[in-house]
Each structure stands twice: as structure tokens, then as C-alpha cells.
Design an enzyme around this catalytic site. Structure first.
Site, PDB file in Angstrom:
ATOM      1  N   HIS A 255      44.319  12.816  39.495  1.00 57.73           N
ATOM      2  CA  HIS A 255      45.311  13.974  39.867  1.00 57.73           C
ATOM      3  C   HIS A 255      45.891  14.434  38.660  1.00 57.73           C
ATOM      4  O   HIS A 255      46.892  15.305  38.667  1.00 57.73           O
ATOM      5  CB  HIS A 255      46.246  13.085  40.761  1.00 57.73           C
ATOM      6  CG  HIS A 255      45.893  13.465  42.170  1.00 57.73           C
ATOM      7  ND1 HIS A 255      45.078  13.969  42.992  1.00 57.73           N
ATOM      8  CD2 HIS A 255      46.122  12.062  42.919  1.00 57.73           C
ATOM      9  CE1 HIS A 255      45.033  13.533  44.168  1.00 57.73           C
ATOM     10  NE2 HIS A 255      45.512  12.460  44.291  1.00 57.73           N
TER      11      HIS A 255
ATOM     12  N   THR B 101      41.492  16.007  48.639  1.00 57.26           N
ATOM     13  CA  THR B 101      41.072  15.075  47.680  1.00 57.26           C
ATOM     14  C   THR B 101      39.732  14.233  48.633  1.00 57.26           C
ATOM     15  O   THR B 101      38.576  14.320  48.178  1.00 57.26           O
ATOM     16  CB  THR B 101      41.986  14.212  47.157  1.00 57.26           C
ATOM     17  OG1 THR B 101      42.973  14.970  46.638  1.00 57.26           O
ATOM     18  CG2 THR B 101      41.265  13.391  46.115  1.00 57.26           C
ATOM     19  N   THR B 102      40.267  13.791  49.585  1.00 58.44           N
ATOM     20  CA  THR B 102      39.505  12.753  50.382  1.00 58.44           C
ATOM     21  C   THR B 102      38.125  13.487  50.962  1.00 58.44           C
ATOM     22  O   THR B 102      37.065  12.971  50.981  1.00 58.44           O
ATOM     23  CB  THR B 102      40.228  12.329  51.609  1.00 58.44           C
ATOM     24  OG1 THR B 102      41.400  11.818  51.110  1.00 58.44           O
ATOM     25  CG2 THR B 102      39.283  11.078  52.114  1.00 58.44           C
TER      26      THR B 102
ATOM     27  N   ARG C 118      44.732  13.617  59.054  1.00 56.05           N
ATOM     28  CA  ARG C 118      45.795  13.978  60.069  1.00 56.05           C
ATOM     29  C   ARG C 118      45.069  15.281  60.898  1.00 56.05           C
ATOM     30  O   ARG C 118      44.567  15.269  62.114  1.00 56.05           O
ATOM     31  CB  ARG C 118      46.849  14.535  59.352  1.00 56.05           C
ATOM     32  CG  ARG C 118      48.202  14.931  60.474  1.00 56.05           C
ATOM     33  CD  ARG C 118      49.590  15.022  59.691  1.00 56.05           C
ATOM     34  NE  ARG C 118      49.576  16.245  59.179  1.00 56.05           N
ATOM     35  CZ  ARG C 118      50.162  17.582  59.685  1.00 56.05           C
ATOM     36  NH1 ARG C 118      50.419  17.628  61.165  1.00 56.05           N
ATOM     37  NH2 ARG C 118      49.921  18.810  58.993  1.00 56.05           N
TER      38      ARG C 118
ATOM     39  N   GLY D 107      43.462  18.401  58.837  1.00 58.44           N
ATOM     40  CA  GLY D 107      42.478  18.984  58.087  1.00 58.44           C
ATOM     41  C   GLY D 107      42.345  20.572  58.305  1.00 58.44           C
ATOM     42  O   GLY D 107      41.332  21.029  57.959  1.00 58.44           O
TER      43      GLY D 107
ATOM     44  N   ARG E   8      44.776  24.170  47.103  1.00 55.97           N
ATOM     45  CA  ARG E   8      45.150  24.421  48.475  1.00 55.97           C
ATOM     46  C   ARG E   8      46.249  25.294  48.522  1.00 55.97           C
ATOM     47  O   ARG E   8      47.313  24.964  47.599  1.00 55.97           O
ATOM     48  CB  ARG E   8      45.063  23.177  49.326  1.00 55.97           C
ATOM     49  CG  ARG E   8      45.467  23.237  50.778  1.00 55.97           C
ATOM     50  CD  ARG E   8      45.418  21.786  51.144  1.00 55.97           C
ATOM     51  NE  ARG E   8      45.570  21.731  53.002  1.00 55.97           N
ATOM     52  CZ  ARG E   8      45.684  20.821  53.546  1.00 55.97           C
ATOM     53  NH1 ARG E   8      46.005  19.660  53.158  1.00 55.97           N
ATOM     54  NH2 ARG E   8      45.604  20.905  55.025  1.00 55.97           N
TER      55      ARG E   8
END
Length: 345
Positions: A153, A94-95, A311, A313, A175
Site C-alpha cells: 500500500h 487489492t484482494t 462486501r 464489490g 478506484r
């Protein structure tokens, strides 16, 4: 500043400024009608505390806070034809995709070496719709001039019908569920202050396998958008996290074209696509000033540092956390659920 393409310059109040001005300023309140409906729904404690409690609504376990926002959206959200809505199951990229969409839309508004993503988190640039409606701050959404970039979401079946019926475009990213699980585990651990304060990894794994987790079951979440993307490819683009990692420039071009601001030949020859990809790269975002500090307001009563959102990615980190048997079990469950829909893990 050079105008690289046909994208209009976006001189509008930057979303984070609108959000900052609205903080702690409640305008709307949940209706009694919503409270009455929520009281009738099955309730389940969440294995991840920041999604607690969850309510079963239209076949999905939705965190109560976000469901309140979804119901308010159903009543009041008015999509615009130029809206772009990023949708994902939590911890699915998402980010990163927020950064890509925002940078693509605003590439003629700011010199890239002075772009807001150097100093602000992508969540400050692309707000969650249901979160703002849940907190009674839908004016944030209304105040963003077109083209608005927002995120959600929510499963497709829970999005307001006005969105499904509108011409706005939806970018969906999914994912590998095994990496989703690992990302969610580490994220929860950071929020709660250590592994000793949260359920075990095995408990979280079991909840994902059973479909009893925030916004789950994950397979139905993915399938809802997959089926709609096949029915209306002009409305929904269906992207896979791992594919974007492998070919980021290719997907950056594809994304720009889909959201209505394709790169010009001049931009491509000047390396603008590669510059956007670099600006939004995991390491660049992780090391930016805007992501080293600051607190997200994404979840009520939870202080979520922006640094928690970054973290590794990577793809395939699940191999460091799941046994072969665990991985095979989850893959088998997902494959069985999506069998016959033309979707591959």
C-alpha cells in the site's frame, strides 16, 4: 495436466505454507536507527483504529507499523527482475487483483477446479511486503521462488529506491475515492464490532477530504504511480477498478501480458481467460471455503476475518451513502488536486 501456453509450471512452496511456518517466529527486530527516526516524525491518531497511529513521512500519513516495515525494506529488500508488485490505496480492489495476478501466474501449476484460491484467501497467496518486514519475517518474501507476486500500500515515493531502479513490474489499481470511502467505512465497522464503536461516517469522510488518513492523501498516492506509469509504461501498468469490472476479460489479457505470461491462442480458444475471470470473480471468492473463515495477520493486534474483505464489490455504491453535496465536494477536491496531470476521475 494440459500446458495451455508458454507459462512455466511453478513447482514451488505455496506462499501460505511459508507464511504459516513463519507465524510467531521472529527473526529480525526493528533497528534502533528506525526507532530514532520514527520518534522525530509528526504523529496523528487515525480515524480508523486499525491504522493507528499514523506518522507523517515524505508527505504521507503512514501507519506506524507499516512505516517500520517500509524502513526495513529500504535496508534489506532485494527486488528481482521478475518480481510483480501489486500496489493500491487501501480498499481499492487489492484482494481481487491479488487473486487475478496469482491465478494468472499459476494457471499451469494447478487444474483450475483444484486451484488454491478455492480454499485460500488471496492475501495468503500474495503477501504484503511491508507487513512481513515489519513483523521481522522477511524470510517469507525471500523464500518465494521467482516469479514472486507481492503487494504493497506504500506510495511510490516511499517504496525502496531499489524497486524504482529495478526491472520488476508494478501493477497499480485505483478506484473512485467515494467508493473507497464507503468500503473503508464498512470494513472498519466489521473490525471494530459495530458502528457505535468507530467514528461516524461523516468524520471518516472529512478525514479523506483533508488527506489525513492511512496512506493518504489519496490524490498524491494515485498521482505518484500515475506519473511514473506515464514515464515508464513498461514498468508500471495503471488500472482502474471500474474499468476492470466493465471488461474483465479484456483486462485479464492485458494484465497477463504485462506481468510476462500472456495467454496463448490455444488458451484463448479453450476459454482459459474466461475461466480465470470466473475463478477470481467476486461471488466465487466470497463464497469459497477459504474466505468464509480464517483470520488475517495483516494488522497487529487486530483479528481481521477473511470474510470482512468481501462486501459488494460494486461500483457506485457511494450513492447509497453520500449526499449529493458530499459527493460533489469530494469530487471537486480530487479534481483540483489532479488537475493538469492528464488523469480523470
Amino acid at each position: 495436466m494440459t500446458n495451455y501456453g508458454s507459462v512455466p509450471r511453478l513447482d514451488f512452496p505455496f506462499p501460505y505454507k511459508i507464511i504459516e511456518e513463519a507465524n510467531n517466529h521472529l527473526i529480525e527486530r526493528p533497528s534502533e536507527e528506525h526507532d530514532a527516526l520514527l520518534a522525530t516524525l509528526p504523529l496523528q491518531p487515525s480515524i480508523t483504529p486499525h491504522f493507528n497511529p499514523m506518522l507523517l513521512y515524505k508527505g504521507f500519513w503512514i501507519p506506524k507499523f507499516m512505516l517500520q516495515g517500509a524502513l526495513a525494506m529500504e535496508q534489506r529488500f532485494k527486488p528481482r527482475p521478475t518480481d510483480i508488485i501489486l500496489v493500491s490505496f487501501p480498499k481499492s480492489g487489492t484482494t481481487w487483483l491479488k487473486a487475478m495476478i496469482f491465478a494468472t501466474l499459476t494457471r499451469t501449476s494447478y487444474p483450475l477446479d483444484q486451484h488454491p484460491l478455492h480454499t485460500h484467501n488471496p492475501h495468503q497467496c500474495v503477501p504484503f511486503i511491508e507487513r512481513e518486514f515489519a513483523t521481522g519475517r522477511s524470510q517469507i518474501i525471500e523464500a518465494i521462488p521467482s516469479p514472486r507476486a507481492m503487494s504493497s500500500h506504500l506510495p511510490f515515493s516511499i517504496l525502496p529506491k531499489t524497486i524504482a531502479d529495478s526491472d520488476c513490474r508494478i501493477v497499480y489499481v485505483w478506484r473512485d475515492p467515494k467508493d473507497v470511502l464507503v468500503s473503508l467505512w464498512h470494513f472498519t465497522e466489521k473490525i471494530m464490532g459495530g458502528a457505535d464503536k468507530i467514528p461516524t461516517f461523516e468524520q471518516l469522510y472529512d478525514s479523506l477530504c483533508q488527506g489525513v488518513n492511512g496512506f493518504g492523501p489519496i490524490w498524491n498516492h494515485v498521482l505518484g504511480y500515475w506519473e511514473e506509469s506515464k514515464r515508464r509504461p513498461e514498468k508500471i501498468i495503471f488500472l482502474k477498478y471500474e474499468n476492470i469490472l466493465q471488461e474483465p476479460v479484456k483486462h485479464a489479457k492485458q494484465l497477463a501480458h504485462f506481468i510476462g505470461c500472456p495467454y496463448s491462442e490455444a488458451e484463448e480458444s479453450q476459454g482459459v481467460v474466461e475461466q480465470i475471470v470466473e475463478l477470481c470473480s467476486f461471488q466465487k471468492l466470497k463464497n469459497s471455503d477459504g474466505n468464509k473463515s480464517g483470520i488475517s495477520f495483516a494488522v497487529p493486534d487486530q483479528d481481521i476475518s477473511y470474510s470482512y474483505l468481501f462486501r459488494k464489490g460494486e461500483a457506485g455504491d457511494w450513492k447509497n451513502h453520500l449526499t449529493r453535496e458530499m459527493a460533489e465536494r469530494l469530487d471537486t477536491i480530487i479534481e483540483e488536486k489532479i488537475k493538469g496531470f492528464g488523469l480523470k476521475i
